[in-house]
Design a protein around this motif. Structure first.
Motif, PDB file in Angstrom:
ATOM      1  N   ALA A 194      44.194  32.257  47.879  1.00 16.45           N
ATOM      2  CA  ALA A 194      44.162  33.473  47.255  1.00 16.45           C
ATOM      3  C   ALA A 194      45.075  33.233  46.086  1.00 16.45           C
ATOM      4  O   ALA A 194      45.067  33.772  44.800  1.00 16.45           O
ATOM      5  CB  ALA A 194      44.535  34.499  47.996  1.00 16.45           C
ATOM      6  N   SER A 195      46.203  32.266  45.918  1.00 21.60           N
ATOM      7  CA  SER A 195      47.020  32.022  45.044  1.00 21.60           C
ATOM      8  C   SER A 195      46.287  31.283  44.000  1.00 21.60           C
ATOM      9  O   SER A 195      46.750  31.585  42.574  1.00 21.60           O
ATOM     10  CB  SER A 195      48.223  31.321  45.492  1.00 21.60           C
ATOM     11  N   VAL A 196      45.552  30.485  44.068  1.00 22.48           N
ATOM     12  CA  VAL A 196      44.833  29.683  43.172  1.00 22.48           C
ATOM     13  C   VAL A 196      43.810  30.527  42.512  1.00 22.48           C
ATOM     14  O   VAL A 196      43.634  30.804  41.315  1.00 22.48           O
ATOM     15  CB  VAL A 196      44.118  28.526  43.796  1.00 22.48           C
ATOM     16  N   PHE A 197      43.317  31.492  43.111  1.00 19.70           N
ATOM     17  CA  PHE A 197      42.232  32.348  42.603  1.00 19.70           C
ATOM     18  C   PHE A 197      43.042  33.503  41.666  1.00 19.70           C
ATOM     19  O   PHE A 197      42.629  33.714  40.246  1.00 19.70           O
ATOM     20  CB  PHE A 197      41.317  33.203  43.540  1.00 19.70           C
ATOM     21  N   PHE A 198      44.024  33.863  42.146  1.00 21.15           N
ATOM     22  CA  PHE A 198      44.882  34.791  41.471  1.00 21.15           C
ATOM     23  C   PHE A 198      45.385  34.349  40.053  1.00 21.15           C
ATOM     24  O   PHE A 198      45.558  34.994  38.941  1.00 21.15           O
ATOM     25  CB  PHE A 198      46.342  35.676  42.291  1.00 21.15           C
ATOM     26  N   THR A 199      45.781  33.066  40.107  1.00 20.05           N
ATOM     27  CA  THR A 199      46.579  32.422  39.054  1.00 20.05           C
ATOM     28  C   THR A 199      45.413  32.204  37.971  1.00 20.05           C
ATOM     29  O   THR A 199      45.660  32.349  36.779  1.00 20.05           O
ATOM     30  CB  THR A 199      47.036  30.873  39.349  1.00 20.05           C
ATOM     31  N   ARG A 200      44.187  31.798  38.394  1.00 18.90           N
ATOM     32  CA  ARG A 200      43.122  31.650  37.308  1.00 18.90           C
ATOM     33  C   ARG A 200      42.861  33.113  36.675  1.00 18.90           C
ATOM     34  O   ARG A 200      42.577  33.225  35.526  1.00 18.90           O
ATOM     35  CB  ARG A 200      42.052  30.909  38.067  1.00 18.90           C
ATOM     36  N   TYR A 201      42.878  34.089  37.750  1.00 14.79           N
ATOM     37  CA  TYR A 201      42.385  35.304  37.089  1.00 14.79           C
ATOM     38  C   TYR A 201      43.680  35.931  36.072  1.00 14.79           C
ATOM     39  O   TYR A 201      43.377  36.355  35.028  1.00 14.79           O
ATOM     40  CB  TYR A 201      42.387  36.391  38.226  1.00 14.79           C
ATOM     41  N   ALA A 202      44.892  35.798  36.419  1.00 14.98           N
ATOM     42  CA  ALA A 202      45.822  35.931  35.575  1.00 14.98           C
ATOM     43  C   ALA A 202      45.591  35.442  34.087  1.00 14.98           C
ATOM     44  O   ALA A 202      45.980  35.943  32.950  1.00 14.98           O
ATOM     45  CB  ALA A 202      47.084  35.911  36.239  1.00 14.98           C
ATOM     46  N   ARG A 203      45.369  34.028  34.161  1.00 13.83           N
ATOM     47  CA  ARG A 203      45.477  33.293  33.011  1.00 13.83           C
ATOM     48  C   ARG A 203      44.118  33.941  32.362  1.00 13.83           C
ATOM     49  O   ARG A 203      44.220  34.068  30.855  1.00 13.83           O
ATOM     50  CB  ARG A 203      45.215  31.903  33.216  1.00 13.83           C
ATOM     51  N   GLN A 204      43.099  34.174  32.709  1.00 17.33           N
ATOM     52  CA  GLN A 204      41.903  34.415  31.864  1.00 17.33           C
ATOM     53  C   GLN A 204      42.177  36.119  31.459  1.00 17.33           C
ATOM     54  O   GLN A 204      41.696  36.479  30.460  1.00 17.33           O
ATOM     55  CB  GLN A 204      40.686  34.703  32.961  1.00 17.33           C
ATOM     56  N   ARG A 205      42.848  36.897  32.237  1.00 15.33           N
ATOM     57  CA  ARG A 205      43.347  38.287  31.617  1.00 15.33           C
ATOM     58  C   ARG A 205      44.269  38.006  30.785  1.00 15.33           C
ATOM     59  O   ARG A 205      43.966  38.938  29.593  1.00 15.33           O
ATOM     60  CB  ARG A 205      43.615  39.180  32.938  1.00 15.33           C
ATOM     61  N   GLN A 206      45.127  37.271  30.571  1.00 10.90           N
ATOM     62  CA  GLN A 206      46.116  37.109  29.442  1.00 10.90           C
ATOM     63  C   GLN A 206      45.536  36.473  28.250  1.00 10.90           C
ATOM     64  O   GLN A 206      45.903  37.180  27.090  1.00 10.90           O
ATOM     65  CB  GLN A 206      47.084  36.132  29.812  1.00 10.90           C
ATOM     66  N   ALA A 208      42.308  37.364  27.375  1.00 11.93           N
ATOM     67  CA  ALA A 208      41.371  38.194  27.145  1.00 11.93           C
ATOM     68  C   ALA A 208      42.238  39.490  26.472  1.00 11.93           C
ATOM     69  O   ALA A 208      41.864  39.979  25.512  1.00 11.93           O
ATOM     70  CB  ALA A 208      40.444  38.661  28.195  1.00 11.93           C
ATOM     71  N   THR A 209      43.250  39.885  27.200  1.00 13.84           N
ATOM     72  CA  THR A 209      44.012  41.340  26.888  1.00 13.84           C
ATOM     73  C   THR A 209      45.573  41.030  26.534  1.00 13.84           C
ATOM     74  O   THR A 209      45.888  41.850  25.839  1.00 13.84           O
ATOM     75  CB  THR A 209      43.734  42.137  27.905  1.00 13.84           C
ATOM     76  N   GLY A 210      46.017  39.909  26.668  1.00 15.13           N
ATOM     77  CA  GLY A 210      47.322  39.382  26.415  1.00 15.13           C
ATOM     78  C   GLY A 210      48.451  40.154  27.314  1.00 15.13           C
ATOM     79  O   GLY A 210      49.541  39.859  27.086  1.00 15.13           O
ATOM     80  N   GLU A 211      47.814  40.452  28.379  1.00 14.66           N
ATOM     81  CA  GLU A 211      48.785  41.253  29.260  1.00 14.66           C
ATOM     82  C   GLU A 211      48.997  40.181  30.529  1.00 14.66           C
ATOM     83  O   GLU A 211      48.523  39.513  30.748  1.00 14.66           O
ATOM     84  CB  GLU A 211      47.971  42.251  30.161  1.00 14.66           C
ATOM     85  N   ARG A 212      50.305  40.011  30.781  1.00 13.56           N
ATOM     86  CA  ARG A 212      50.811  38.882  31.610  1.00 13.56           C
ATOM     87  C   ARG A 212      51.159  39.400  33.175  1.00 13.56           C
ATOM     88  O   ARG A 212      51.873  40.861  33.081  1.00 13.56           O
ATOM     89  CB  ARG A 212      52.282  38.348  31.189  1.00 13.56           C
ATOM     90  N   LEU A 213      50.680  38.975  34.145  1.00 11.99           N
ATOM     91  CA  LEU A 213      50.733  39.685  35.299  1.00 11.99           C
ATOM     92  C   LEU A 213      51.973  38.760  35.924  1.00 11.99           C
ATOM     93  O   LEU A 213      51.936  37.497  35.618  1.00 11.99           O
ATOM     94  CB  LEU A 213      49.463  39.327  36.004  1.00 11.99           C
TER      95      LEU A 213
END
Length: 302
Positions: A194-206, A208-213
């Motif tokens: 789950a940590s690997v999946f969330f890290t990749r998702y957070a990078r893609q969202r950043q 795309a939108t510039g938002e940092r999780l």
């Protein structure tokens, strides 16, 4: 016809490309014959001396003991299992050594940048001493100069958390998994995935939108929190086999022998000296860049 034929044959002989191919073919033939002769002669000599070749010896009885082993091993085990034990021990000393060397190297590297004169000089002395001593000499120092002069097992030094230190190594409580402990391990594996999946998702969202999780705190919460909650919900299914000091020896628990300890300490302290120097140089460069940015900002405001 005659002069033209001789001219063409002479041109073929004098062609550098043809001569190169010819010489390479002769060289390959000679090397092949030489290798065949060496192999045939070696096999014949081994047969005459009644010496077996190949890997059949891996299934033979080893006939020796190994001081430190994470898996069961006796003198009746095979050479193949002995190699497996050596491989596992190498991984163990490498992983633990990397962790310890990183912590020590980071602290010493930061200490070299300290404004405290004593801390900075002690850190410098540590780096210069351990970087210029051969690792084999450091291993002998820990084994003969430190661990071998410790008290015997019956007079072992009692440390907190039921840990005992003697010339036979370090004895500590051995965890014993109870019923339901596999769920905690499963939760840990799920947390890593789950940590690997969330890290990749957070990078893609950043991107795309510039938002940092909050990646760091989320990953720590998953890796630590999920196994911990599972462990508590399943009733903490782990016990400890505590070592007990007797009249002549320690019984129970797990023991890390002096050979492993000397190798682990030597490699950790030796490698930490190089890590400390890397930390110092990187920190010094970052400090210079920070000063330059402040200077540019100050000039820009003027």
């Amino acid at each position: 016809m005659g002069p033209e034929r001789s001219k063409s044959s002479g041109s073929i002989i004098n062609d550098p490309q043809v001569r190169g191919i010819f010489y390479q073919a002769i060289t390959i033939i000679i090397l092949t014959a030489l290798i065949y002769w060496i192999v045939d002669n070696t096999v014949d000599n081994l047969r005459r001396a009644n010496i077996a070749s190949g890997y059949d010896f891996l299934r033979s009885r080893a006939g020796f003991d190994v001081g430190q082993s994470l898996i069961s091993f006796t003198s009746d085990s095979t050479y193949g299992r002995a190699l497996l034990v050596g491989f596992i021990n190498t991984l163990l000393v490498a992983i633990t050594g990397i962790i310890t060397a990183t912590i020590i190297g980071f602290l010493v590297g930061i200490g070299r940048l300290s404004h405290n004169w004593i801390i900075a000089k002690l850190s410098l002395a540590y780096v210069e001493v351990f970087r210029n001593i051969p690792p084999l000499l450091v291993i002998f120092f820990w084994y003969s100069g430190v661990l071998s002069i410790l008290p015997q097992a019956r007079d072992a030094l009692a440390l907190p958390f039921d840990i005992f230190l003697s010339n036979r190594g370090v004895a500590f409580p051995r965890p014993v998994a109870g019923e339901g402990a596999e769920y905690t391990l499963l939760a840990f594996i799920i947390a890593i995935a789950a940590s690997v999946f969330f890290t990749r998702y957070a990078r893609q969202r950043q991107l795309a939108t510039g938002e940092r999780l909050p990646v760091l705190w989320t990953v720590l919460g998953l890796i630590i929190g999920l196994p911990l909650v599972t462990f508590l919900v399943t009733g903490a299914p782990i016990g400890f086999d505590v070592p007990v000091a007797g009249k002549f020896n320690l019984t129970g628990g797990s023991v890390v022998g002096p050979e492993f300890m000397s190798l682990f300490l030597a490699l950790s302290f030796y490698t930490a000296a190089f890590i400390a120097e890397i930390v110092r140089r990187v920190s010094a460069v970052s400090q210079k860049d920070r000063r330059r940015r402040h200077m540019h900002l100050a000039y820009a405001h003027r």
